[in-house]
Design a protein around this motif. Structure first.
Motif, PDB file in Angstrom:
ATOM      1  N   MET B  52      11.430 -11.591  -2.586  1.00 28.20           N
ATOM      2  CA  MET B  52      11.069 -11.317  -3.971  1.00 28.20           C
ATOM      3  C   MET B  52      11.042  -9.803  -4.200  1.00 28.20           C
ATOM      4  O   MET B  52      11.535  -9.294  -5.189  1.00 28.20           O
ATOM      5  N   GLY B  55      14.271  -8.422  -4.666  1.00 29.62           N
ATOM      6  CA  GLY B  55      14.957  -8.951  -5.855  1.00 29.62           C
ATOM      7  C   GLY B  55      16.047  -9.932  -5.511  1.00 29.62           C
ATOM      8  O   GLY B  55      16.923 -10.214  -6.321  1.00 29.62           O
ATOM      9  N   ASP B  57      15.775 -13.065  -5.038  1.00 37.10           N
ATOM     10  CA  ASP B  57      15.590 -14.396  -5.594  1.00 37.10           C
ATOM     11  C   ASP B  57      16.210 -14.515  -6.978  1.00 37.10           C
ATOM     12  O   ASP B  57      16.349 -15.607  -7.516  1.00 37.10           O
ATOM     13  N   ARG B  58      16.601 -13.373  -7.531  1.00 41.28           N
ATOM     14  CA  ARG B  58      17.157 -13.416  -8.883  1.00 41.28           C
ATOM     15  C   ARG B  58      18.641 -13.814  -8.860  1.00 41.28           C
ATOM     16  O   ARG B  58      19.255 -13.902  -7.794  1.00 41.28           O
ATOM     17  N   SER B  59      19.190 -14.025 -10.052  1.00 35.86           N
ATOM     18  CA  SER B  59      20.567 -14.533 -10.111  1.00 35.86           C
ATOM     19  C   SER B  59      21.566 -13.470  -9.648  1.00 35.86           C
ATOM     20  O   SER B  59      21.261 -12.268  -9.634  1.00 35.86           O
ATOM     21  N   VAL B  62      22.278 -10.623 -12.181  1.00 32.98           N
ATOM     22  CA  VAL B  62      21.167  -9.676 -12.323  1.00 32.98           C
ATOM     23  C   VAL B  62      21.159  -8.749 -11.112  1.00 32.98           C
ATOM     24  O   VAL B  62      21.011  -7.535 -11.238  1.00 32.98           O
ATOM     25  N   GLN B  63      21.377  -9.331  -9.936  1.00 29.94           N
ATOM     26  CA  GLN B  63      21.391  -8.505  -8.726  1.00 29.94           C
ATOM     27  C   GLN B  63      22.510  -7.473  -8.766  1.00 29.94           C
ATOM     28  O   GLN B  63      22.323  -6.313  -8.429  1.00 29.94           O
ATOM     29  N   THR B  66      21.645  -4.743 -11.246  1.00 31.85           N
ATOM     30  CA  THR B  66      20.665  -3.818 -10.684  1.00 31.85           C
ATOM     31  C   THR B  66      21.341  -2.870  -9.699  1.00 31.85           C
ATOM     32  O   THR B  66      21.084  -1.667  -9.688  1.00 31.85           O
TER      33      THR B  66
END
Lengths: 327, 330
Positions: B52, B55, B57-59, B62-63, B66
């Motif tokens: 988490m 990051g 765990d995000r889609s 989104v990764q 970022t």
């Protein structure tokens, strides 16, 4: 011809190309003279040797081409055997050259001013400012509008006709006595051609320069030149005042050339043409080179080479056509 | 001109996004970073917590977003191996590589252009033939072999030049330079030569071919007909016409040189980005590898764009701003 000694005298010039199969004779005893203030038109088909004659005179024959015989004299001084450096100093200074295609004869990345000033300063002892002033004068002389602005422009910013004027200004930069113009109007529109030939005539008259005008266009010769030399397969076959040669051609070939010019007066179904093609350098027939295409050729024409007469209106032919205008 | 500029910049941005995507994929395919960072005894809760925090765990999108956003700010994460910020690590090494590439580029132009002009205008001479022959060697000899031969000759046998390292360097702000100290300059010679030899032959062959082509053009014939001296015809008129392709190739090759510096840097233990990358590969230091990929690509793309823009400066025909005066005659 006047009694003054000719400015340019080419005497029995021979140019040979050395090939793997032996030497090829591209110019065969070419003799011509041009006086100051006179325009000599040199006319012929492609490959007749007319451009080659001009190239030999300005000394830019590249190997395998070389002068194998004869003499070229400028103001009585022999120039065909000068060392390269002496010949370079002569080019641009005493002999100016104009080439066929103004689109390719100017350096695309230098302004016309840079090209003019460099040429002027190569030949005349002027400082940068004086050379620039002279460059502007030259541009004015050849009819470029607003020369003080245009001098800093690049060639691509000029039209074809204007570019050829710039080329002429460059040829005049060293104040030459002789100008060799190789097909100066061929790459231009017909409407611009007349402007350029008028300009050449004016320069010749005002500066008293001699002009050798090489072209395949008999119309340009008729309008511009004082005298004409007709070339065929590396030889001059007829020469004389333009009036005489165009009105009463004596060589069958010249006669054919004149007959193939379209006329405004007579409406014809098709244009006259000379049958056959000019022989290649490798296969020039013995005797008169024109004999295979000539309707009036005799046994003698196939064996013996006719020499150019020493007359004001001279012809190299065993059976010249009797006077009288062509039909 | 403005439209040209905008188009080039958009192209560059597109290429960079594609490269960033590739670099991002390295993280996903080389292994699970959570497994790499935690030891085998870690509990599932610890794993989830780290997942988490990173990051992960995000889609996917989104990764990636970022990643790109962080990369634009120069944030490439932390090196697995020495726990330093990757960006600082690379920036520290950049001057060494850049100076090496600069020296190699300078050598390739300073040696390649005159040799090219010479072998074009004295085509038949013995010197030109010899140059042609040697240039074949230059093209075919791999740079690591050459580097080792140089070390053997100049460092071991003759002992004239150092065999490895940068020598003494001077810090100018964050930039370190070896150009200002005698030992730094000496240390640049062998790696610089090694890196540039291929480049020298490339420039030389290019200049030769372009010169031969240009010498046959009408405007050179006309320049000769005006009696201009040979020096001016060769250098002012003909060489100028050859510079466009030389600029293109040199500009594009700077990118290649940075990439190939990797080999030279390894041979000479040159403390540059390439050596850093090679070390990163041996330790599977993924953030460093990804950052190296992106930064080298960025330099590549920037140079490409600059080369395109330089055209406009060298060739007036591409500059449409001065078109005044109008067309007469035609």
């Amino acid at each position: 011809m006047s009694g003054a000694p000719p400015l340019l005298a080419v005497d029995h010039l021979e140019v040979v190309f050395d090939t793997r199969h032996g030497p090829l004779r591209a110019l065969d005893h070419v003799s011509l003279e041009i006086s100051a203030g006179e325009i000599l038109g040199v006319v012929g088909e492609s490959g007749a040797g007319k451009s080659l004659t001009g190239t030999a005179i300005i000394g830019l024959l590249d190997p395998p081409g070389r002068i194998a015989g004869g003499e070229i004299r400028l103001n009585g001084q022999r120039i065909d055997n000068l060392p390269p450096e002496a010949m370079r100093k002569l080019r641009g200074k005493r002999i100016g050259a104009i080439f066929q295609d103004p689109l390719t004869s100017l350096h695309p990345m230098l302004t016309i001013g840079e090209q003019l000033i460099e040429t002027i300063r190569t030949h005349l002892p002027l400082d940068a400012a004086a050379a620039r002033a002279r460059a502007i004068d030259l541009l004015t002389e050849v009819g470029i509008p607003a020369p003080e602005v245009r001098i800093d422009h690049h060639p691509h910013q000029f039209s074809g006709g204007m570019r050829q004027r710039v080329v002429i200004a460059l040829a005049l930069a060293g104040e030459p006595d002789l100008i060799v113009a190789d097909e100066p109007t061929t790459a231009l529109d017909v409407s611009i051609q007349a402007q350029i030939t008028t300009l050449l005539k004016r320069i010749c008259r005002e500066r008293g320069a001699a002009v050798m005008l090489v072209t395949h266009d008999m119309g340009v010769i008729a309008e511009t030149a004082d005298r004409v030399a007709v070339m065929y397969a590396g030889r001059i076959i007829e020469t004389g005042p333009v009036e005489a040669v165009t009105r009463a051609p004596r060589h069958p070939y010249t006669r054919g050339l004149m007959a193939s010019i379209p006329s405004m007066r007579v409406r014809e179904a098709s244009l006259h043409q000379i049958d056959g093609a000019m022989p290649r350098l490798t296969a020039i027939p013995p005797g008169c080179a024109f004999n295979p295409r000539c309707l009036g050729a005799s046994a003698r024409c196939r064996v013996e080479k006719p020499m150019l007469e020493a007359l004001p209106h001279a012809v190299a032919c065993w059976h010249p056509v009797a006077g009288g205008p062509h039909g | 001109m403005l439209a040209f500029l905008v188009k080039r910049l958009l192209n560059a941005v597109g290429v960079m996004l594609a490269v960033a995507f590739l670099a991002f994929m390295i993280f996903r395919f080389v292994g699970d970073p959570v497994e790499l960072m935690l030891n085998e005894q870690a509990s599932q809760a610890q794993r989830d917590e780290l997942r988490m925090r990173l990051g992960l765990d995000r889609s996917f999108f989104v990764q990636f977003g970022t990643f790109v956003f962080n990369a634009m700010r120069g944030d490439f994460g932390i090196s697995y191996r020495n726990q330093q910020e990757v960006f600082t690590l690379i920036v520290e090494r950049f001057p060494a590589t850049f100076e090496l590439v600069l020296v190699a580029t300078f050598l390739s132009l300073a040696i390649g252009i005159p040799l090219g002009v010479y072998s074009a205008i004295r085509r038949e001479s013995l010197g030109a033939q010899a140059i042609q022959f040697i240039s074949v060697l230059g093209v075919s000899l791999p740079s690591f072999a050459l580097g080792i031969l140089f070390i053997l000759l100049f460092s071991v046998t003759l002992q004239w030049l150092p065999a490895f390292g940068r020598g003494e360097t001077v810090a100018l702000g964050w930039w370190t330079t070896g150009l200002l100290t005698p030992s730094g300059r000496l240390a640049l010679i062998l790696p610089g030569l090694t890196l540039s030899l291929f480049q020298i032959t490339l420039v030389m062959r290019l200049v030769r071919a372009e010169m031969l082509e240009t010498m046959r053009t009408e405007f050179i014939r006309f320049a000769r007909a005006r009696g201009l001296p040979d020096g001016s015809i060769h250098f002012r008129h003909a060489l100028r016409n050859c510079l466009m392709p030389v600029i293109t190739v040199t500009g594009l090759q700077i990118g290649n040189l940075i990439a190939f510096a990797l080999v030279t840097e390894t041979v000479f233990q040159w403390p540059g980005m390439g050596l850093l990358f090679v070390q990163a590969v041996t330790f599977v230091d993924i953030p460093v590898m990804a950052a190296y990929l992106i930064i080298v690509s960025f330099i590549f793309v920037t140079l490409n764009t600059l080369v395109d823009l330089t055209y406009a400066l060298v060739d007036p025909r591409l500059r449409q701003d001065a078109l005044a005066g109008g067309a007469h005659g035609r």
